[in-house]
Design an enzyme around this catalytic site. Structure first.
Site, PDB file in Angstrom:
ATOM      1  N   ASN A 185       0.859  -1.187   0.000  1.00 15.36           N
ATOM      2  CA  ASN A 185       0.000   0.000   0.000  1.00 15.36           C
ATOM      3  C   ASN A 185       0.891   1.230   0.000  1.00 15.36           C
ATOM      4  O   ASN A 185       1.301   1.736   1.047  1.00 15.36           O
ATOM      5  CB  ASN A 185      -0.921  -0.008   1.220  1.00 15.36           C
ATOM      6  N   GLU A 186       1.179   1.713  -1.201  1.00  9.02           N
ATOM      7  CA  GLU A 186       2.080   2.844  -1.374  1.00  9.02           C
ATOM      8  C   GLU A 186       1.344   4.155  -1.074  1.00  9.02           C
ATOM      9  O   GLU A 186       0.107   4.158  -0.950  1.00  9.02           O
ATOM     10  CB  GLU A 186       2.604   2.854  -2.825  1.00  9.02           C
ATOM     11  N   PRO A 187       2.095   5.270  -0.952  1.00  6.56           N
ATOM     12  CA  PRO A 187       1.443   6.564  -0.757  1.00  6.56           C
ATOM     13  C   PRO A 187       0.294   6.764  -1.744  1.00  6.56           C
ATOM     14  O   PRO A 187       0.420   6.414  -2.924  1.00  6.56           O
ATOM     15  CB  PRO A 187       2.582   7.557  -1.002  1.00  6.56           C
TER      16      PRO A 187
END
Ligand code: PGA
Length: 244
Positions: free
Chosen positions: A137-139
């Site tokens: 879950n990236e930025p």
């Protein structure tokens, strides 16, 4: 040691559940961070705690990625954990990076549904990436995100290069979402070493924001943040620390 504390906490739950013939549902992660926990769980399994009633759901897998590739998280999990303990192979769930692209949405929904069908995750183990990701879950990942196909940040792909021996790191991955993670009944977020100090401070001392997805764990009563001294260096004057 912190990883021994986490492994003991996990086997306590497994033993209590085994005694009443209940399954224990574990959410598992990959990377360097959980390795000492897996080592200790393997030791505890050999010392007598049975994993026959354990069901596992891994956070993520690269996409596209064949499970048989040495670079896959399937291989990582088998090499570092599953092949050393008595968990039945049918109890193991890892996102399938070999699924056809047009089937991914349905596949991701079914992954979520399986977690729900097992009654939800009892204990989720997390590491943290330099971008502030949990799972992949990236930025930009929202608090309501669920299992889905995502693009990886350049920093994340750069950090993964070492495991790919010169071949390109995939641009995408399938990951459980922030919502999936937050629904676990107990969450251990682990971080070791000074290179994690800055992102831990950003995640827990700055405003909650999807720019740093780990910040969604701030103040969560189900969370135990487990750090070594170097990883805790920038927060220990700011939040209460229990030394173990
Ligand atoms: P690491 O990766 O455990 O290898 O530091 C953590 C992560 O990227 O989630």
């Amino acid at each position: 040691m912190a990883s021994v504390h986490v492994a003991n906490s996990i086997t306590d739950v497994i033993q209590k559940n085994n005694a009443i013939n209940r399954q224990t549902i574990l959410g598992l992660s990959t990377g360097n961070t959980p390795k000492p926990v897996y080592d200790e769980l393997i030791r505890l399994n050999k010392a007598g705690t049975s994993f026959r009633n354990v069901v596992s759901f891994n956070l993520d897998e690269y996409y596209p990625m064949s499970g048989s590739s040495g670079k896959s998280y399937h291989s990582y999990m088998h090499n570092h954990f599953f092949s050393h303990v008595d968990i039945p192979s049918q109890n193991i769930h890892i996102p399938d990076g070999s699924i056809a692209e047009h089937e991914i949405n349905e596949y991701c929904k079914s992954y979520e549904q399986k977690i729900t069908d097992f009654g939800g995750i009892d204990i989720q183990i997390l590491g943290i990436g330099r971008t502030g990701h949990v799972g992949f879950n990236e930025p930009g990942s929202g608090i309501d995100s669920i299992t889905r196909l995502v693009y990886l940040e350049d920093i994340t792909r750069q950090d993964a290069k070492i495991h790919f021996n010169g071949s390109p790191v995939p641009e995408k991955a399938i990951t459980m979402g922030i919502k999936t993670i937050l629904e676990a009944k107990k969450i251990y977020l682990l971080a070791w070493g000074e290179k994690k100090a800055e992102i831990i401070a950003k995640s827990f001392l700055q405003q909650v924001s999807s720019d740093c997805p780990v910040s969604f764990l701030q103040g969560n009563k189900k969370l135990e943040l487990v750090l070594d001294e170097p990883a805790a260096a920038m927060i220990q004057n700011e939040i209460q620390v229990n030394r173990i």
